[in-house]
Design a protein around this motif. Sequence first.
Motif, PDB file in Angstrom:
ATOM      1  N   ALA A 145     -18.343 -42.466 -53.625  1.00  0.00           N
ATOM      2  CA  ALA A 145     -18.420 -41.032 -53.321  1.00  0.00           C
ATOM      3  C   ALA A 145     -19.871 -40.551 -53.296  1.00  0.00           C
ATOM      4  O   ALA A 145     -20.239 -39.701 -52.476  1.00  0.00           O
ATOM      5  CB  ALA A 145     -17.615 -40.238 -54.340  1.00  0.00           C
ATOM      6  N   PHE A 146     -20.709 -41.099 -54.176  1.00  0.00           N
ATOM      7  CA  PHE A 146     -22.123 -40.710 -54.185  1.00  0.00           C
ATOM      8  C   PHE A 146     -22.813 -41.216 -52.922  1.00  0.00           C
ATOM      9  O   PHE A 146     -23.615 -40.500 -52.315  1.00  0.00           O
ATOM     10  CB  PHE A 146     -22.813 -41.257 -55.430  1.00  0.00           C
ATOM     11  CG  PHE A 146     -24.174 -40.668 -55.675  1.00  0.00           C
ATOM     12  CD1 PHE A 146     -24.316 -39.424 -56.283  1.00  0.00           C
ATOM     13  CD2 PHE A 146     -25.315 -41.354 -55.288  1.00  0.00           C
ATOM     14  CE1 PHE A 146     -25.572 -38.874 -56.497  1.00  0.00           C
ATOM     15  CE2 PHE A 146     -26.583 -40.810 -55.508  1.00  0.00           C
ATOM     16  CZ  PHE A 146     -26.712 -39.565 -56.110  1.00  0.00           C
ATOM     17  N   ALA A 147     -22.483 -42.439 -52.533  1.00  0.00           N
ATOM     18  CA  ALA A 147     -23.047 -42.992 -51.297  1.00  0.00           C
ATOM     19  C   ALA A 147     -22.679 -42.120 -50.099  1.00  0.00           C
ATOM     20  O   ALA A 147     -23.501 -41.882 -49.206  1.00  0.00           O
ATOM     21  CB  ALA A 147     -22.538 -44.423 -51.091  1.00  0.00           C
ATOM     22  N   GLN A 148     -21.464 -41.637 -50.071  1.00  0.00           N
ATOM     23  CA  GLN A 148     -21.018 -40.761 -48.990  1.00  0.00           C
ATOM     24  C   GLN A 148     -21.768 -39.436 -49.027  1.00  0.00           C
ATOM     25  O   GLN A 148     -22.158 -38.896 -47.986  1.00  0.00           O
ATOM     26  CB  GLN A 148     -19.521 -40.531 -49.103  1.00  0.00           C
ATOM     27  CG  GLN A 148     -18.928 -39.732 -47.947  1.00  0.00           C
ATOM     28  CD  GLN A 148     -17.413 -39.602 -48.043  1.00  0.00           C
ATOM     29  OE1 GLN A 148     -16.818 -39.853 -49.091  1.00  0.00           O
ATOM     30  NE2 GLN A 148     -16.774 -39.215 -46.962  1.00  0.00           N
ATOM     31  N   THR A 151     -25.453 -39.404 -47.723  1.00  0.00           N
ATOM     32  CA  THR A 151     -25.585 -39.603 -46.277  1.00  0.00           C
ATOM     33  C   THR A 151     -24.819 -38.547 -45.477  1.00  0.00           C
ATOM     34  O   THR A 151     -24.701 -38.666 -44.254  1.00  0.00           O
ATOM     35  CB  THR A 151     -25.063 -41.005 -45.879  1.00  0.00           C
ATOM     36  OG1 THR A 151     -23.706 -41.150 -46.324  1.00  0.00           O
ATOM     37  CG2 THR A 151     -25.913 -42.104 -46.508  1.00  0.00           C
ATOM     38  N   ASP A 152     -24.349 -37.532 -46.146  1.00  0.00           N
ATOM     39  CA  ASP A 152     -23.551 -36.492 -45.493  1.00  0.00           C
ATOM     40  C   ASP A 152     -24.455 -35.589 -44.650  1.00  0.00           C
ATOM     41  O   ASP A 152     -25.315 -34.888 -45.194  1.00  0.00           O
ATOM     42  CB  ASP A 152     -22.830 -35.666 -46.559  1.00  0.00           C
ATOM     43  CG  ASP A 152     -21.962 -34.562 -45.957  1.00  0.00           C
ATOM     44  OD1 ASP A 152     -21.848 -34.493 -44.722  1.00  0.00           O
ATOM     45  OD2 ASP A 152     -21.415 -33.762 -46.728  1.00  0.00           O
ATOM     46  N   PRO A 153     -24.304 -35.582 -43.326  1.00  0.00           N
ATOM     47  CA  PRO A 153     -25.178 -34.770 -42.463  1.00  0.00           C
ATOM     48  C   PRO A 153     -25.170 -33.290 -42.823  1.00  0.00           C
ATOM     49  O   PRO A 153     -26.202 -32.619 -42.731  1.00  0.00           O
ATOM     50  CB  PRO A 153     -24.609 -35.016 -41.064  1.00  0.00           C
ATOM     51  CG  PRO A 153     -23.882 -36.322 -41.159  1.00  0.00           C
ATOM     52  CD  PRO A 153     -23.326 -36.365 -42.550  1.00  0.00           C
ATOM     53  N   GLU A 154     -24.006 -32.761 -43.215  1.00  0.00           N
ATOM     54  CA  GLU A 154     -23.916 -31.341 -43.553  1.00  0.00           C
ATOM     55  C   GLU A 154     -24.770 -31.017 -44.769  1.00  0.00           C
ATOM     56  O   GLU A 154     -25.490 -30.012 -44.789  1.00  0.00           O
ATOM     57  CB  GLU A 154     -22.449 -30.966 -43.817  1.00  0.00           C
ATOM     58  CG  GLU A 154     -22.200 -29.468 -43.963  1.00  0.00           C
ATOM     59  CD  GLU A 154     -22.480 -28.937 -45.365  1.00  0.00           C
ATOM     60  OE1 GLU A 154     -22.926 -27.777 -45.500  1.00  0.00           O
ATOM     61  OE2 GLU A 154     -22.261 -29.707 -46.327  1.00  0.00           O
ATOM     62  N   LEU A 155     -24.721 -31.861 -45.790  1.00  0.00           N
ATOM     63  CA  LEU A 155     -25.514 -31.632 -46.998  1.00  0.00           C
ATOM     64  C   LEU A 155     -27.001 -31.785 -46.711  1.00  0.00           C
ATOM     65  O   LEU A 155     -27.824 -30.970 -47.155  1.00  0.00           O
ATOM     66  CB  LEU A 155     -25.093 -32.622 -48.095  1.00  0.00           C
ATOM     67  CG  LEU A 155     -25.791 -32.458 -49.451  1.00  0.00           C
ATOM     68  CD1 LEU A 155     -25.504 -31.089 -50.049  1.00  0.00           C
ATOM     69  CD2 LEU A 155     -25.338 -33.555 -50.416  1.00  0.00           C
ATOM     70  N   LEU A 156     -27.364 -32.791 -45.953  1.00  0.00           N
ATOM     71  CA  LEU A 156     -28.772 -33.008 -45.604  1.00  0.00           C
ATOM     72  C   LEU A 156     -29.313 -31.837 -44.790  1.00  0.00           C
ATOM     73  O   LEU A 156     -30.424 -31.349 -45.029  1.00  0.00           O
ATOM     74  CB  LEU A 156     -28.917 -34.315 -44.823  1.00  0.00           C
ATOM     75  CG  LEU A 156     -28.529 -35.604 -45.574  1.00  0.00           C
ATOM     76  CD1 LEU A 156     -28.559 -36.785 -44.624  1.00  0.00           C
ATOM     77  CD2 LEU A 156     -29.444 -35.831 -46.761  1.00  0.00           C
ATOM     78  N   ASP A 157     -28.519 -31.371 -43.837  1.00  0.00           N
ATOM     79  CA  ASP A 157     -28.950 -30.257 -42.991  1.00  0.00           C
ATOM     80  C   ASP A 157     -29.121 -28.969 -43.790  1.00  0.00           C
ATOM     81  O   ASP A 157     -30.028 -28.173 -43.522  1.00  0.00           O
ATOM     82  CB  ASP A 157     -27.936 -30.050 -41.860  1.00  0.00           C
ATOM     83  CG  ASP A 157     -28.368 -28.964 -40.893  1.00  0.00           C
ATOM     84  OD1 ASP A 157     -29.409 -29.141 -40.226  1.00  0.00           O
ATOM     85  OD2 ASP A 157     -27.674 -27.929 -40.818  1.00  0.00           O
ATOM     86  N   GLY A 164     -31.613 -39.832 -42.373  1.00  0.00           N
ATOM     87  CA  GLY A 164     -30.251 -40.338 -42.419  1.00  0.00           C
ATOM     88  C   GLY A 164     -29.627 -40.313 -43.802  1.00  0.00           C
ATOM     89  O   GLY A 164     -28.413 -40.472 -43.937  1.00  0.00           O
ATOM     90  N   ASP A 165     -30.460 -40.138 -44.819  1.00  0.00           N
ATOM     91  CA  ASP A 165     -29.942 -40.064 -46.184  1.00  0.00           C
ATOM     92  C   ASP A 165     -30.931 -39.290 -47.053  1.00  0.00           C
ATOM     93  O   ASP A 165     -32.002 -38.883 -46.589  1.00  0.00           O
ATOM     94  CB  ASP A 165     -29.691 -41.471 -46.763  1.00  0.00           C
ATOM     95  CG  ASP A 165     -30.925 -42.355 -46.728  1.00  0.00           C
ATOM     96  OD1 ASP A 165     -31.972 -41.935 -47.241  1.00  0.00           O
ATOM     97  OD2 ASP A 165     -30.846 -43.476 -46.181  1.00  0.00           O
ATOM     98  N   ALA A 166     -30.555 -39.087 -48.295  1.00  0.00           N
ATOM     99  CA  ALA A 166     -31.368 -38.268 -49.207  1.00  0.00           C
ATOM    100  C   ALA A 166     -32.322 -39.110 -50.047  1.00  0.00           C
ATOM    101  O   ALA A 166     -32.847 -38.623 -51.054  1.00  0.00           O
ATOM    102  CB  ALA A 166     -30.462 -37.450 -50.126  1.00  0.00           C
ATOM    103  N   GLU A 167     -32.561 -40.361 -49.641  1.00  0.00           N
ATOM    104  CA  GLU A 167     -33.495 -41.191 -50.396  1.00  0.00           C
ATOM    105  C   GLU A 167     -34.841 -40.485 -50.523  1.00  0.00           C
ATOM    106  O   GLU A 167     -35.371 -39.950 -49.544  1.00  0.00           O
ATOM    107  CB  GLU A 167     -33.700 -42.540 -49.686  1.00  0.00           C
ATOM    108  CG  GLU A 167     -34.522 -43.533 -50.493  1.00  0.00           C
ATOM    109  CD  GLU A 167     -33.760 -44.047 -51.710  1.00  0.00           C
ATOM    110  OE1 GLU A 167     -33.789 -43.354 -52.763  1.00  0.00           O
ATOM    111  OE2 GLU A 167     -33.138 -45.116 -51.619  1.00  0.00           O
TER     112      GLU A 167
END
Length: 354
Positions: A145-148, A151-157, A164-167
Motif C-alpha cells: 500500500a505504501f508503494a502504491q 507512486t500515486d499520480p494524484e498525490l504527487l500532483d 514518477g514517485d515521491a523518492e
Amino acid sequence: MAGKRTILITLLALALLAGIGVGGYHWHKAWQEEQFLTVPPETPGNDVIFRVEPGQIFTTIARNLKDRGVITDARRFLKLARRTGRDASIRAGEFLLSTGWVPEKVLSELTTSAGIMKKVSVREGLTWWQTAREIDEAGLGSYAAFAQAVTDPELLDRYGIEAGDAEGYLFPETYLLTPPRGDRSRYMAETMIKEFIKNATKVWPEGLPGFKELHRAVILASLIEKETGDVTERARISGVFHNRLRKRMLIQCDPTIIYGLGPEFDGNIRKNHLLDKANPYNTYVHRGLPPGPICSPGLDALMAAVHPEKHAFLYFVAMGDGSHHFSKTLAEHNEAVAKYQLRRNRKTYRSTKQ
C-alpha cells in the motif's frame, strides 16, 4: 377545638415528614454524586483500551465509557465535563484507561493526553522501499500500500512533485500516530511529503523554487546524504559534486549505482555494474546528476546541497573512520585510494563516524 388541634398537629407532622423526605432525597442525591466522583467502578481496576473516533459526540463517548465499565453514570460524567468546561475538549485517539480510576482522572486523560501512540522513526538516507518496510514493521501500513501511495499520480500532483514517485520527498523524522484502524500507508506518505515541504522552507525561506531547481537540489542532497559518514563534511562533499558538475566530470558516486540496481541489490558492486550503461543511475558512465533522488535526505543535506563549501577539491575517498580525504588532483587522489582503500584494515574499517 380538640378536633382542630388534631388536624393542625397532623398537618404539621405531614409537613415535617415531607421536609424530611425532601431533605432525605437531596441528601441521597448528594451522596450518589459524591460516590460517583470519589469511588471508582472497581478496586482494583482493570486496564481498558478505549477509542474515541474523530467527530464523535460527548454523549456517545460517555455512554461507551459506561458500557466499558470505566464510569458508572454517563449523565453525571457529562455534567462533570460541562461544569468544568471540558465537554468539547475530548481528543480523538486511542487511550489506555482503567476501571480503577475516578471520573476526574478519566476526563483528564481524555482531554489532556495524546493517548496511545505508535512510533515510526525514519532515518536520513532511506529509499522509499526501505521506508515502506519501516511503515510495515511499525504496524502503520503495508509495504504494498505504501508503494502504491508513493507512486500515486494524484498525490504527487497535489504537492507539485513532477516525478514518477515521491523518492526524496519522504522526509526523515520520528512520527507519532494514533494506532490505525485499517491501513495508514497513504496517510503516512502524505504526512512525510508535508514534512518535507515544511522543512524545505527553511532552506528557501523566501519561497520554494520551481520544481526543476528544487528537484535538482533534492537529487544532489540525496547523494550527499548517502556519501556522508561524518556530518561535518556535508558542505565539503557538496562542494566536490558542484565542482565536478561545473567541469562536466562524471560524478562517479557508488550509491547511485546501488539505487539503480533496486531493492534486490546484494551488497557487492562488481565491475560489470560500473560499466553498465543500461543503468540510468550509473554515474560512472552517465554525465551529470542521476535522473532522480536516490534516498530521502535530511535538512542538513538539503542545506549543504544549496550552500556548498567553496574549495578546489575534485575527489574524496573514505579513510575508514567515517571521514574522507579530499584531493584536488587525480594523482593525489590515487595515492589516497592506495593508502585508505587498497591497504585498509578490514577489521577496524567503518563507514560512519563514531
